[in-house]
Design an enzyme around this catalytic site. Structure first.
Site, PDB file in Angstrom:
ATOM      1  N   CYS A   2      -5.669  -2.240 -16.259  1.00 44.03           N
ATOM      2  CA  CYS A   2      -5.036  -2.284 -17.569  1.00 44.03           C
ATOM      3  C   CYS A   2      -5.556  -1.104 -18.390  1.00 44.03           C
ATOM      4  O   CYS A   2      -6.735  -0.772 -18.336  1.00 44.03           O
ATOM      5  CB  CYS A   2      -5.296  -3.562 -18.361  1.00 44.03           C
ATOM      6  N   ARG A  27      -3.544   2.801 -14.349  1.00 44.23           N
ATOM      7  CA  ARG A  27      -4.363   1.592 -14.398  1.00 44.23           C
ATOM      8  C   ARG A  27      -3.563   0.315 -14.141  1.00 44.23           C
ATOM      9  O   ARG A  27      -4.139  -0.758 -13.992  1.00 44.23           O
ATOM     10  CB  ARG A  27      -5.032   1.469 -15.766  1.00 44.23           C
ATOM     11  N   TRP A  74      -2.096  -4.565 -15.524  1.00 42.56           N
ATOM     12  CA  TRP A  74      -2.213  -4.971 -14.124  1.00 42.56           C
ATOM     13  C   TRP A  74      -2.569  -6.448 -14.190  1.00 42.56           C
ATOM     14  O   TRP A  74      -3.652  -6.818 -14.644  1.00 42.56           O
ATOM     15  CB  TRP A  74      -3.302  -4.166 -13.417  1.00 42.56           C
ATOM     16  N   ASN A  98      -8.411  -5.187 -21.747  1.00 41.74           N
ATOM     17  CA  ASN A  98      -8.611  -4.812 -20.347  1.00 41.74           C
ATOM     18  C   ASN A  98      -9.834  -5.584 -19.870  1.00 41.74           C
ATOM     19  O   ASN A  98     -10.869  -5.543 -20.530  1.00 41.74           O
ATOM     20  CB  ASN A  98      -8.856  -3.293 -20.254  1.00 41.74           C
ATOM     21  N   GLY A  99      -9.711  -6.300 -18.742  1.00 43.13           N
ATOM     22  CA  GLY A  99     -10.856  -7.047 -18.222  1.00 43.13           C
ATOM     23  C   GLY A  99     -10.505  -8.515 -18.043  1.00 43.13           C
ATOM     24  O   GLY A  99      -9.328  -8.885 -18.018  1.00 43.13           O
ATOM     25  N   GLU A 479      -9.251   4.143   7.506  1.00 41.88           N
ATOM     26  CA  GLU A 479      -8.556   4.791   6.397  1.00 41.88           C
ATOM     27  C   GLU A 479      -7.052   4.894   6.706  1.00 41.88           C
ATOM     28  O   GLU A 479      -6.206   4.676   5.836  1.00 41.88           O
ATOM     29  CB  GLU A 479      -9.180   6.176   6.137  1.00 41.88           C
ATOM     30  N   LYS A 483      -4.169   3.184   4.403  1.00 45.41           N
ATOM     31  CA  LYS A 483      -3.100   3.988   3.800  1.00 45.41           C
ATOM     32  C   LYS A 483      -1.737   3.412   4.156  1.00 45.41           C
ATOM     33  O   LYS A 483      -0.860   3.279   3.319  1.00 45.41           O
ATOM     34  CB  LYS A 483      -3.236   5.399   4.358  1.00 45.41           C
ATOM     35  N   GLU A 486      -1.047   0.020   2.318  1.00 45.17           N
ATOM     36  CA  GLU A 486      -0.847   0.017   0.865  1.00 45.17           C
ATOM     37  C   GLU A 486       0.464   0.648   0.435  1.00 45.17           C
ATOM     38  O   GLU A 486       1.026   0.233  -0.569  1.00 45.17           O
ATOM     39  CB  GLU A 486      -2.042   0.583   0.100  1.00 45.17           C
ATOM     40  N   HIS A 502     -12.949  -7.033  23.119  1.00 45.25           N
ATOM     41  CA  HIS A 502     -13.692  -8.227  22.683  1.00 45.25           C
ATOM     42  C   HIS A 502     -12.826  -9.156  21.838  1.00 45.25           C
ATOM     43  O   HIS A 502     -13.339  -9.977  21.080  1.00 45.25           O
ATOM     44  CB  HIS A 502     -14.957  -7.809  21.924  1.00 45.25           C
ATOM     45  N   LYS A 602      -4.433   2.343  -9.842  1.00 45.45           N
ATOM     46  CA  LYS A 602      -5.287   3.459  -9.412  1.00 45.45           C
ATOM     47  C   LYS A 602      -6.760   3.215  -9.737  1.00 45.45           C
ATOM     48  O   LYS A 602      -7.635   3.686  -9.029  1.00 45.45           O
ATOM     49  CB  LYS A 602      -4.785   4.730 -10.112  1.00 45.45           C
TER      50      LYS A 602
HETATM   51  C1  F6R Z   1      -6.834   3.492  -1.487  1.00 44.78           C
HETATM   52  C2  F6R Z   1      -7.525   3.610  -2.740  1.00 44.78           C
HETATM   53  C3  F6R Z   1      -8.514   2.576  -3.100  1.00 44.78           C
HETATM   54  C4  F6R Z   1      -9.715   3.220  -3.820  1.00 44.78           C
HETATM   55  C5  F6R Z   1     -10.672   2.134  -4.313  1.00 44.78           C
HETATM   56  C6  F6R Z   1     -11.886   2.725  -4.990  1.00 44.78           C
HETATM   57  O1  F6R Z   1      -5.930   4.530  -1.304  1.00 44.78           O
HETATM   58  O2  F6R Z   1      -7.282   4.520  -3.494  1.00 44.78           O
HETATM   59  O3  F6R Z   1      -8.943   1.848  -1.989  1.00 44.78           O
HETATM   60  O4  F6R Z   1     -10.353   4.082  -2.933  1.00 44.78           O
HETATM   61  O5  F6R Z   1     -10.011   1.300  -5.224  1.00 44.78           O
HETATM   62  O6  F6R Z   1     -11.521   3.485  -6.097  1.00 44.78           O
HETATM   63  P1  F6R Z   1     -12.475   4.573  -6.695  1.00 44.78           P
HETATM   64  O7  F6R Z   1     -12.638   5.643  -5.677  1.00 44.78           O
HETATM   65  O8  F6R Z   1     -11.787   5.054  -7.930  1.00 44.78           O
HETATM   66  O9  F6R Z   1     -13.774   3.889  -6.990  1.00 44.78           O
END
Ligand code: F6R
Length: 607
Positions: A2, A27, A74, A98-99, A479, A483, A486, A502, A602
């Site tokens: 948020c 956010r 969010w 926010n929170g 990773e 990717k 998401e 296993h 983000k």
């Molecule tokens: C995936 C992604 C998230 C962030 C995670 C940590 O593409 O972006 O998994 O890596 O939320 O975020 P930061 O790096 O901002 O602490």
């Protein structure tokens, strides 16, 4: 998550609030809203979905007034509906939050017993109602807001606006970041400085427990004990240019394409001027003081830590423990002296990572962060903050920040090896020469995009996908799976190649593609044996390898993508690109919202 903003300005607030919210949309984008006070009258507009829906609403139902607050959501408590959207209003109060208010159920019961009724499912509504209750009891706005703040448990950043008060904003923070922007006869509030970068470069960061009483001509900050607090006003440097897609269809595509350039910049930043050794920016880090490193992060940043563990242990012979921040912070791990605590975060605001950092304060002998946003809470609370220099990352799925994190972590591992006498001079010189050549190899990797796009189109028809890797390709497999999940919403999992037999091998049939990441390195034969086990069970393999690997092992493979040859130490940075491109093109083929995928944000500022 948020984003919140506030303004006591000289001009109509609504368009300025919307512009600020645009900068905070990373956010959250479940709903957005603003409230203003115009000649004493408090009013608000709210819309579900992206900010553009609020902008459209404001065209048809404008909101006047030079004082206002805004929010981009969010969702935590309650679905993304108009009634759950902020600002929340109770009588003469509007509030953005926010929170999470952890004691909101008790407060709700208390308010219900006093005859108040609720129209939303949110925790935030209790803040507005509680303030209304105190005002009904006879308190003035400032007193009522402070009384309310004293009742709240949890993490929050808040901004209050009041009917009849064209020149009053109250802001408060506990656990979630909040900054005040100083203008000429104007004052602003924002979740971060970027939100206000189009308005001012004069910023004061509120500290834990602070609240602020703002008018156009005065800023009074009080600490958690209610005492007047002096907080530094800083001049910040934030790129003022609105970030655009530079001709790409998505920010993610642009950010993938930027990697050779930004990684090149990161490498230059951490090399001595003559290129002969690593030079960490002041105040530096003395790696001879540590017996171990503890690395903590979330999501993609955690996979960067997982990769760095291989580097620190192999190159610098320094034991590394890695953990996900949300686990680390509650399991009370022993963090003795001679421990370097290292936190990796693109945003620098991730709530769990920040809490893990605070857990290490006073325990670890040094707290270092590897961050993209230099003004962030994690950067400000570290002994040493190392920038990754990726530039603003807009796509919710992290790409260039991940590879810049890897680059900085690798250079940190080499610095540790250099200082601890664990690396021969000529070996170090070779690694540094390889690093300087890396941007060229990354450009050559991007040239493989058409092959990866074709493979991704085939993958986009699958329901489940597995990623396999060994050594540093194992974190990369994680990773790649993250990717893909998401942004394409295809279910994907990663396994260490040797772990397959296993259990997970039971999943293999001709409907589950398996992506094998395997440059022709010392572990290649082992990984190929596991790949053969998959193919023997009808599994369809996409092999990402180099020329030698393709020559040796592509028989019977469904698709092979051939990467440029790369020195093994640097392979994780280079092999991140095909993983990103596969996910990107699978998502495009599926028609998903690549830059703002569902349910994500983000910056994750709630735990
Ligand atoms: C995936 C992604 C998230 C962030 C995670 C940590 O593409 O972006 O998994 O890596 O939320 O975020 P930061 O790096 O901002 O602490």
């Amino acid at each position: 998550m948020c984003g919140i903003v506030g303004i006591l300005g000289k001009h109509e607030a609504a368009p300025i609030l919307v512009e600020a919210l645009k900068r905070l949309e990373y956010r959250g984008y479940d709903s957005a809203g603003i409230a203003t006070v115009n000649d004493g009258v408090l009013d608000r507009r709210r819309a579900v979905g992206k900010l553009v829906n609020l902008s459209d609403l404001l065209v048809h139902e404008p909101l006047l007034g030079k004082a206002g607050i805004g929010h981009t959501r969010w969702a935590t408590h309650g679905a993304p509906t108009v009634s759950n959207a902020h600002p929340h209003r109770a009588g003469p109060i509007a509030v953005v939050h926010n929170g999470i208010i952890e004691n909101f159920r008790e407060l709700r019961e208390e308010l219900a017993a006093s005859g108040f009724s609720f129209v939303t499912e949110t925790d935030t509504e209790t803040i507005a109602l509680l303030t209304q209750k105190y005002m009904t009891d006879g308190m003035a706005p400032v007193e009522a807001a402070h009384k309310t703040l004293s009742r709240l448990d949890g993490a929050f950043a808040l901004a209050f606006l009041f009917e009849g008060e064209d020149d009053l904003l109250i802001a408060a923070r506990k656990g979630s970041p909040l900054a005040i922007g100083h203008g000429d006869g104007e004052v602003f509030v924002g979740s971060d400085a970027i939100a206000m970068a189009h308005l001012t470069d004069q910023i004061t960061y509120l500290e834990e427990g602070d609240s602020a009483i703002l008018t156009r001509t005065s800023v009074e900050i009080r600490n958690a004990d209610g005492e007047i607090a002096n907080r530094e006003k800083r001049t910040i440097q934030i790129d003022q240019t609105r970030v655009d897609k530079a001709g790409h269809k998505h920010f993610m595509a642009k950010e993938i394409a930027e990697q050779p350039t930004v990684i090149g910049e990161a490498i230059r930043h951490y090399l001595a001027a003559d290129g002969s050794k690593i030079a960490l920016p002041d105040p530096g880090i003395d790696f001879t003081q540590f017996d171990r490193v503890v690395m903590v992060a979330c999501g993609t940043a955690y996979f960067a830590c997982m990769t760095a563990k291989y580097w620190f242990e192999q190159v610098a012979r320094l034991p590394v423990e890695i953990d996900i921040a949300s686990e680390f912070r509650y399991r009370e791990p022993p963090v003795g002296g001679r421990t370097l605590a290292l936190f990796v975060s693109q945003s620098g605001e991730t709530a769990d990572t920040l809490a893990a950092l605070r857990y290490c304060e006073g325990k670890a002998s040094k707290i270092v962060s590897v961050v993209n946003v230099p003004e962030s809470s994690i950067a400000r609370e570290s002994d040493v903050a190392l920038p990754i220099l990726a530039g603003t990352e807009i796509g919710v799925a992290s790409t260039k920040a991940f590879t810049c994190q890897l680059t900085v972590l690798l250079m940190l591992a080499l610095a540790a090896a250099q200082q601890r006498g664990e690396i021969a001079e000529d070996t170090l010189s070779q690694h540094l020469a390889d690093l300087r050549a890396l941007p060229g190899l990354l450009n050559a990797t991007l040239d493989r995009e058409p092959t990866l796009r074709d493979a991704a189109h085939n993958l986009s028809k699958a329901r489940d996908i597995l990623f396999l890797g060994r050594g540093t390709m194992y974190p990369l497999a994680h990773e790649g799976a993250l990717k893909l999940k998401e942004i394409s919403y295809i279910h994907a999992e990663a396994y260490a190649a040797g772990e397959l037999k296993h259990g997970p091998i039971a999943l293999i049939d001709n409907k589950v593609p398996v992506i094998v990441m395997a440059p022709r390195d010392a572990l290649f034969d082992k990984t190929v044996s596991n790949m053969q086990e998959v193919m023997a069970r009808d599994g369809k393999v996409v092999l990402i390898t180099d020329k030698a690997g393709a020559t040796e092992a592509s028989d019977g493979v469904w698709e092979t993508a051939v990467m440029p040859d790369v020195p093994p130490l640097l392979a994780p940075i280079l092999y991140a690109l095909p993983a990103q491109l596969l996910a990107y093109h699978a998502a495009v083929a599926m028609g998903t919202d690549v830059d703002q995928p569902r349910n994500l944000a983000k910056s994750v500022t709630v735990e």
